[in-house]
Enzyme design. Structure first.
Site, PDB file in Angstrom:
ATOM      1  N   ASN A 184     -20.964 -10.045  16.269  1.00 50.52           N
ATOM      2  CA  ASN A 184     -20.458  -8.864  15.567  1.00 50.52           C
ATOM      3  C   ASN A 184     -20.211  -9.211  14.107  1.00 50.52           C
ATOM      4  O   ASN A 184     -19.351 -10.030  13.800  1.00 50.52           O
ATOM      5  CB  ASN A 184     -19.157  -8.402  16.228  1.00 50.52           C
ATOM      6  N   ARG A 225     -17.845  -8.009  26.937  1.00 49.29           N
ATOM      7  CA  ARG A 225     -17.179  -8.532  25.740  1.00 49.29           C
ATOM      8  C   ARG A 225     -15.870  -9.198  26.139  1.00 49.29           C
ATOM      9  O   ARG A 225     -15.111  -8.648  26.944  1.00 49.29           O
ATOM     10  CB  ARG A 225     -16.909  -7.382  24.765  1.00 49.29           C
ATOM     11  N   ASP A 260     -20.733   1.267  22.561  1.00 48.28           N
ATOM     12  CA  ASP A 260     -19.410   0.688  22.768  1.00 48.28           C
ATOM     13  C   ASP A 260     -18.721   1.451  23.896  1.00 48.28           C
ATOM     14  O   ASP A 260     -18.390   2.626  23.759  1.00 48.28           O
ATOM     15  CB  ASP A 260     -18.618   0.825  21.464  1.00 48.28           C
ATOM     16  N   ASP A 266      -9.035   3.822  16.226  1.00 51.01           N
ATOM     17  CA  ASP A 266      -9.761   3.157  17.311  1.00 51.01           C
ATOM     18  C   ASP A 266      -8.764   2.546  18.292  1.00 51.01           C
ATOM     19  O   ASP A 266      -8.573   1.336  18.342  1.00 51.01           O
ATOM     20  CB  ASP A 266     -10.686   2.085  16.730  1.00 51.01           C
ATOM     21  N   GLU A 290     -15.929 -11.858  20.980  1.00 49.20           N
ATOM     22  CA  GLU A 290     -15.436 -11.139  19.813  1.00 49.20           C
ATOM     23  C   GLU A 290     -14.497 -11.993  18.967  1.00 49.20           C
ATOM     24  O   GLU A 290     -13.743 -12.832  19.476  1.00 49.20           O
ATOM     25  CB  GLU A 290     -14.711  -9.864  20.268  1.00 49.20           C
ATOM     26  N   HIS A 302     -21.472  -2.062  26.256  1.00 52.30           N
ATOM     27  CA  HIS A 302     -20.604  -3.217  26.414  1.00 52.30           C
ATOM     28  C   HIS A 302     -19.195  -2.786  26.792  1.00 52.30           C
ATOM     29  O   HIS A 302     -18.690  -1.755  26.347  1.00 52.30           O
ATOM     30  CB  HIS A 302     -20.630  -4.147  25.202  1.00 52.30           C
ATOM     31  N   CYS A 316      -9.048  -2.831  17.699  1.00 50.45           N
ATOM     32  CA  CYS A 316     -10.201  -3.515  17.126  1.00 50.45           C
ATOM     33  C   CYS A 316     -10.091  -5.002  17.420  1.00 50.45           C
ATOM     34  O   CYS A 316      -9.014  -5.596  17.318  1.00 50.45           O
ATOM     35  CB  CYS A 316     -10.273  -3.270  15.624  1.00 50.45           C
ATOM     36  N   TYR A 329     -26.727   0.562  17.175  1.00 50.53           N
ATOM     37  CA  TYR A 329     -25.429   0.341  17.801  1.00 50.53           C
ATOM     38  C   TYR A 329     -24.532   1.542  17.539  1.00 50.53           C
ATOM     39  O   TYR A 329     -24.523   2.094  16.436  1.00 50.53           O
ATOM     40  CB  TYR A 329     -24.770  -0.918  17.241  1.00 50.53           C
ATOM     41  N   ASP A 337     -15.787   0.545  25.147  1.00 47.63           N
ATOM     42  CA  ASP A 337     -14.359   0.217  25.111  1.00 47.63           C
ATOM     43  C   ASP A 337     -13.950  -0.503  26.395  1.00 47.63           C
ATOM     44  O   ASP A 337     -14.610  -1.425  26.828  1.00 47.63           O
ATOM     45  CB  ASP A 337     -13.528   1.466  24.854  1.00 47.63           C
ATOM     46  N   GLU A 392     -15.111  -4.277  27.317  1.00 48.59           N
ATOM     47  CA  GLU A 392     -14.245  -5.330  26.804  1.00 48.59           C
ATOM     48  C   GLU A 392     -13.074  -5.581  27.740  1.00 48.59           C
ATOM     49  O   GLU A 392     -12.662  -4.681  28.498  1.00 48.59           O
ATOM     50  CB  GLU A 392     -13.744  -4.968  25.405  1.00 48.59           C
TER      51      GLU A 392
END
Length: 307
Positions: A215, A162, A92, A65, A192, A119, A129, A51, A94, A121
């Site tokens: 996660n 996500r 990721d 982040d 998440e 993924h 986060c 990952y 985002d 989101e």
């Protein structure tokens, strides 16, 4: 054994290899590994997929982040991890770095760099986060458009949607969003920041037959569960996204503190990977043997002592 320059590359695209791992009955375990050497160490430990966390990549660049890194930043990390290990990686993505066209560009760049899955989101920029407060969600229609765009642009890449909706909109809304994302073309769902085992079980029970990602991040809202426990709760994948970075950053902090305090590294040597171990990890001598003009390196067996 890491792949080296003269070796044949895998004969199937990363997306197909990732999907084959995901289709097995056992849970797919993916530790975070966003650097080439981390990928080699994870592969040596027996992991079959990795990952790549946006938080880890951002922190490595000295950034928070908050969606500040670019597609090219991430693609650079993907290329080194894939080159080093040849393992399929989940990346990721985002929020997709923009709207539908940006998502399509991201998917093409990541897949060309060697990614096996991505993924997306359903947050708005500046994203946070998933385990922090006050996340701002995009509308479900907007997220569905991004998922559909990713599906259209991919060749073999596995697309995971996500949702961060549980924290602000509740379980019912999160499940509804997840179902809409599947209809838009997602291959799997990543709920998440679930905070109890009962929540993990409920989400899985309400998404029968769907591949789900858990996660397991430290210092977040989710209690500690093992891979086997997640599997028993109905999850097909689990990630430990930033664990490797946290371990490495703490070790570096201790090292710099020791140098500043003691004037050298002599009290830290027993915590270091030796030169021999490092060369074994990166397959130094196999690379060296590819070039007949190089003289084989003789590794010093011990450090010289001061006078």
């Amino acid at each position: 054994m890491p792949y080296i320059i003269a070796d044949d590359l895998p004969d199937q695209p990363a997306g197909i290899r990732f999907r084959a791992l995901l289709d097995r009955p056992q849970i797919l375990r993916m530790p975070g590994a966003h650097l080439g050497i981390a990928a080699l160490l994870a592969k040596k430990a027996g992991f079959e997929a990795l990952y790549m966390s946006g938080a880890a990549m951002s922190a490595t660049m000295g950034l928070p982040d908050l969606g500040m890194i670019t597609v090219d930043d991430v693609a650079w990390h993907i290329r080194q991890v894939v080159r080093a290990s040849a393992l399929p990686v989940l990346v990721d993505g985002d929020t997709g770095y923009g709207e539908a066209l940006n998502v399509m560009h991201m998917v093409r760049c990541f897949e060309e760099a060697g990614a096996g899955a991505v993924h997306l989101e359903d947050q708005l920029l500046p994203k946070k986060c998933g385990h922090l407060n006050d996340k701002k969600l995009a509308g479900a229609d907007e997220m569905c458009a991004k998922v559909a765009a990713a599906r259209r642009a991919r060749r073999n890449l596995v697309v995971i949607a996500r949702t961060d909706a549980v924290a602000s909109e509740g379980m019912d809304a999160a499940v509804d969003r997840a179902k809409r994302y599947l209809d838009a073309g997602a291959d799997a769902i990543f709920p998440e920041a679930l905070v109890t085992a009962d929540m993990f079980r409920e989400f899985a029970a309400r998404m029968p037959g769907v591949k789900l990602l858990a996660n397991m991040t430290e210092f977040g809202r989710t209690p500690f569960f093992t891979a086997e426990e997640f599997q028993a709760m109905g999850y097909a994948m689990v990630i430990w996204p930033v664990s490797h970075l946290r371990i490495a950053a703490r070790a570096m902090e201790d090292l710099y503190t020791a140098i500043a305090r003691e004037g050298g590294t002599h009290t830290c040597v027993d915590r270091m990977q030796t030169r021999t171990q490092l060369y074994e990890t990166i397959n130094y001598h196999a690379y060296e043997s590819l070039d007949a003009s190089l003289i084989a390196t003789v590794v010093p067996e011990a450090m010289p002592q001061g006078s």
